[in-house]
Design a protein around this motif. Structure first.
Motif, PDB file in Angstrom:
ATOM      1  N   UNK A 183      20.962 -12.934  12.678  1.00 23.98           N
ATOM      2  CA  UNK A 183      20.552 -12.653  11.317  1.00 23.98           C
ATOM      3  C   UNK A 183      19.931 -11.271  11.207  1.00 23.98           C
ATOM      4  N   UNK A 184      19.557 -10.914   9.985  1.00 22.29           N
ATOM      5  CA  UNK A 184      18.992  -9.585   9.749  1.00 22.29           C
ATOM      6  C   UNK A 184      17.603  -9.427  10.353  1.00 22.29           C
ATOM      7  N   UNK A 185      16.941 -10.541  10.682  1.00 18.47           N
ATOM      8  CA  UNK A 185      15.681 -10.512  11.443  1.00 18.47           C
ATOM      9  C   UNK A 185      14.514  -9.911  10.661  1.00 18.47           C
ATOM     10  N   UNK A 186      14.539 -10.028   9.342  1.00 16.98           N
ATOM     11  CA  UNK A 186      13.428  -9.546   8.526  1.00 16.98           C
ATOM     12  C   UNK A 186      12.472 -10.699   8.215  1.00 16.98           C
ATOM     13  N   UNK A 187      11.206 -10.371   8.025  1.00 15.00           N
ATOM     14  CA  UNK A 187      10.224 -11.350   7.556  1.00 15.00           C
ATOM     15  C   UNK A 187      10.485 -11.570   6.068  1.00 15.00           C
ATOM     16  N   UNK A 188      10.858 -12.797   5.687  1.00 17.78           N
ATOM     17  CA  UNK A 188      11.252 -13.056   4.312  1.00 17.78           C
ATOM     18  C   UNK A 188      10.628 -14.349   3.800  1.00 17.78           C
ATOM     19  N   UNK A 189      10.444 -14.400   2.490  1.00 20.96           N
ATOM     20  CA  UNK A 189       9.937 -15.599   1.823  1.00 20.96           C
ATOM     21  C   UNK A 189      10.691 -15.789   0.519  1.00 20.96           C
ATOM     22  N   UNK A 190      10.694 -17.024   0.037  1.00 15.40           N
ATOM     23  CA  UNK A 190      11.333 -17.370  -1.234  1.00 15.40           C
ATOM     24  C   UNK A 190      10.236 -17.751  -2.210  1.00 15.40           C
ATOM     25  N   UNK A 191      10.258 -17.121  -3.377  1.00 11.19           N
ATOM     26  CA  UNK A 191       9.227 -17.370  -4.379  1.00 11.19           C
ATOM     27  C   UNK A 191       9.804 -18.143  -5.558  1.00 11.19           C
TER      28      UNK A 191
ATOM     29  N   UNK B  87       0.844  -1.204   0.000  1.00 17.14           N
ATOM     30  CA  UNK B  87       0.000   0.000   0.000  1.00 17.14           C
ATOM     31  C   UNK B  87       0.873   1.245   0.000  1.00 17.14           C
ATOM     32  N   UNK B  88       0.337   2.329  -0.503  1.00 15.84           N
ATOM     33  CA  UNK B  88       1.130   3.548  -0.680  1.00 15.84           C
ATOM     34  C   UNK B  88       1.728   4.054   0.624  1.00 15.84           C
ATOM     35  N   UNK B  89       1.016   3.864   1.736  1.00 19.05           N
ATOM     36  CA  UNK B  89       1.518   4.378   3.009  1.00 19.05           C
ATOM     37  C   UNK B  89       2.736   3.616   3.524  1.00 19.05           C
ATOM     38  N   UNK B  90       3.109   2.501   2.867  1.00 21.82           N
ATOM     39  CA  UNK B  90       4.297   1.753   3.272  1.00 21.82           C
ATOM     40  C   UNK B  90       5.483   1.991   2.352  1.00 21.82           C
ATOM     41  N   UNK B  91       5.307   2.731   1.273  1.00 22.04           N
ATOM     42  CA  UNK B  91       6.376   2.879   0.290  1.00 22.04           C
ATOM     43  C   UNK B  91       7.603   3.588   0.858  1.00 22.04           C
ATOM     44  N   UNK B  92       7.394   4.629   1.631  1.00 18.50           N
ATOM     45  CA  UNK B  92       8.538   5.340   2.214  1.00 18.50           C
ATOM     46  C   UNK B  92       9.297   4.447   3.193  1.00 18.50           C
ATOM     47  N   UNK B  93       8.569   3.624   3.925  1.00 16.84           N
ATOM     48  CA  UNK B  93       9.204   2.689   4.854  1.00 16.84           C
ATOM     49  C   UNK B  93      10.008   1.645   4.092  1.00 16.84           C
ATOM     50  N   UNK B  94       9.487   1.198   2.945  1.00 16.23           N
ATOM     51  CA  UNK B  94      10.204   0.226   2.126  1.00 16.23           C
ATOM     52  C   UNK B  94      11.492   0.825   1.577  1.00 16.23           C
ATOM     53  N   UNK B  95      11.455   2.088   1.179  1.00 18.76           N
ATOM     54  CA  UNK B  95      12.658   2.773   0.691  1.00 18.76           C
ATOM     55  C   UNK B  95      13.715   2.841   1.788  1.00 18.76           C
ATOM     56  N   UNK B  96      13.273   3.135   2.989  1.00 15.57           N
ATOM     57  CA  UNK B  96      14.191   3.167   4.131  1.00 15.57           C
ATOM     58  C   UNK B  96      14.791   1.783   4.384  1.00 15.57           C
ATOM     59  N   UNK B  97      13.980   0.751   4.261  1.00 16.28           N
ATOM     60  CA  UNK B  97      14.460  -0.608   4.474  1.00 16.28           C
ATOM     61  C   UNK B  97      15.521  -0.981   3.440  1.00 16.28           C
ATOM     62  N   UNK B  98      15.269  -0.652   2.174  1.00 14.19           N
ATOM     63  CA  UNK B  98      16.225  -1.005   1.122  1.00 14.19           C
ATOM     64  C   UNK B  98      17.576  -0.311   1.310  1.00 14.19           C
ATOM     65  N   UNK B  99      17.591   0.815   1.985  1.00 11.32           N
ATOM     66  CA  UNK B  99      18.839   1.546   2.221  1.00 11.32           C
ATOM     67  C   UNK B  99      19.607   1.022   3.428  1.00 11.32           C
ATOM     68  N   UNK B 100      18.980   0.147   4.198  1.00  8.45           N
ATOM     69  CA  UNK B 100      19.614  -0.355   5.413  1.00  8.45           C
ATOM     70  C   UNK B 100      20.781  -1.282   5.058  1.00  8.45           C
ATOM     71  N   UNK B 101      21.916  -1.151   5.728  1.00 12.47           N
ATOM     72  CA  UNK B 101      23.069  -2.009   5.397  1.00 12.47           C
ATOM     73  C   UNK B 101      22.805  -3.493   5.603  1.00 12.47           C
ATOM     74  N   UNK B 102      22.000  -3.851   6.611  1.00  5.10           N
ATOM     75  CA  UNK B 102      21.676  -5.275   6.793  1.00  5.10           C
ATOM     76  C   UNK B 102      20.910  -5.801   5.583  1.00  5.10           C
ATOM     77  N   UNK B 103      19.982  -5.008   5.061  1.00  8.50           N
ATOM     78  CA  UNK B 103      19.216  -5.416   3.890  1.00  8.50           C
ATOM     79  C   UNK B 103      20.138  -5.562   2.684  1.00  8.50           C
ATOM     80  N   UNK B 104      20.980  -4.582   2.450  1.00  6.15           N
ATOM     81  CA  UNK B 104      21.856  -4.601   1.273  1.00  6.15           C
ATOM     82  C   UNK B 104      22.832  -5.771   1.330  1.00  6.15           C
ATOM     83  N   UNK B 105      23.312  -6.076   2.516  1.00  3.91           N
ATOM     84  CA  UNK B 105      24.271  -7.166   2.661  1.00  3.91           C
ATOM     85  C   UNK B 105      23.591  -8.530   2.486  1.00  3.91           C
ATOM     86  N   UNK B 106      22.364  -8.654   2.972  1.00  6.09           N
ATOM     87  CA  UNK B 106      21.662  -9.937   2.925  1.00  6.09           C
ATOM     88  C   UNK B 106      21.120 -10.246   1.539  1.00  6.09           C
TER      89      UNK B 106
END
Length: 306
Positions: free
Chosen positions: A201-209, A72-91
């Protein structure tokens, strides 16, 4: 304090491989489990396994209908912040990755147990009707309080790390240069250092598609908590694999060793099965710790260069 206060309720998903693992868990880790007859335990596991055969007929292909929707649109800014996180980029630096709203009920599960102690505490903190930001940060936390870790020196070259968290793990060794070791006291200048790292671990909720199927990879307790609260969809990092070789990078060993079971079975185990009393057995389990032992060897010598 009563030692039983340290025990936790454990939900075990019956009927899934392997029976031997289930019998070992009950015997060694469930309170009073050693007194339970293995034949009776095998009978209840077999009944659940038979039910999965029935579900293969009545719910064939249900795992292929899992919704994987845009945020949803109200989560897009949060997603951008997540993608910039070093744990996210490394994982997530190798395979195609998206952040999507996934349907929790139809997530395929490879983990067969859930600790109620963790889910109950998370449910109390989240509440039944979280707003978009609270839900996103619950699923994809950038700030966290890490579990306690105990470090013991066993010998001059052996150390033992232990934690009540099952997420404790060894990280890849890192070569550190002189600048990175500037604050380390030593008897002389440091040329460099090899860091043998232990942490979480990075502790994110993740799934494999793969195709239309989603296998829950990390965040089992959070996914269970959300579904127990009546929440049907959650923001999830979805990593896409298109061939078997990629599974060794993205998936757990359980999934990568049996990809046909999780990605091709007519009716694999789903998250919603943890809420079916015919498929789940509840035990009081003894407290457990995860340990990581590090042992290293150092040698030095001189040689003549030509």
């Amino acid at each position: 304090m009563d030692p039983r206060s340290y025990n936790t309720q454990m939900l075990w998903l019956l009927g899934q491989p392997s029976l031997e693992e289930y019998l070992s868990f009950v015997r060694d880790k469930a309170v009073g489990g050693a007194d339970l007859a293995p034949a009776l335990l095998a009978d209840e596991w077999r009944r659940a396994n038979d039910l999965y055969y029935d579900l293969e007929a009545s719910e064939a292909g249900v795992a292929d209908t899992a919704q994987c929707l845009p945020l949803p649109s109200e989560m897009e800014a949060l997603a951008t912040q997540l993608r910039a996180d070093p744990y996210y980029r490394e994982t997530f630096d190798t395979l195609p990755t998206e952040i999507r709203m996934v349907e929790l009920d139809k997530l395929i599960v490879s983990q067969k147990h859930i600790a109620k102690r963790f889910t109950d505490a998370r449910a109390d903190a989240l509440g039944p009707a979280p707003d978009a930001e609270k839900l996103f940060r619950f699923c994809q936390p950038l700030e966290r309080t890490n579990p306690p870790v105990t470090i013991r020196r066993l010998a001059s070259n052996r150390y033992l790390f232990s934690s009540p968290s099952t997420d404790l793990r060894a990280h890849e060794p890192k070569l550190l240069n002189a600048d990175q070791t500037a604050r380390i006291d030593s008897f002389g200048p440091i040329a460099g250092a090899l860091g043998l790292l232990v942490g979480f671990g990075s502790n994110f909720l993740t799934a494999i598609r793969s195709d239309n199927r989603l296998v829950l990879h990390n965040g089992y307790h959070r996914a269970y908590t959300l579904r127990a609260l009546g929440i049907t969809h959650a923001p999830c990092i979805v990593e896409t694999v298109t061939r078997t070789d990629e599974l060794s990078i993205a998936a757990s060993e359980t999934v990568s060793d049996r990809p046909e079971f999780y990605f091709r079975a007519k009716r694999p185990p789903l998250l919603r099965d943890f809420f079916d009393p015919r498929l789940v057995r509840t035990f009081d389990a003894r407290p457990m710790e995860t340990t990581v032992e590090i042992e290293f060897k150092m040698k030095s010598w001189s040689s003549v260069t030509v």
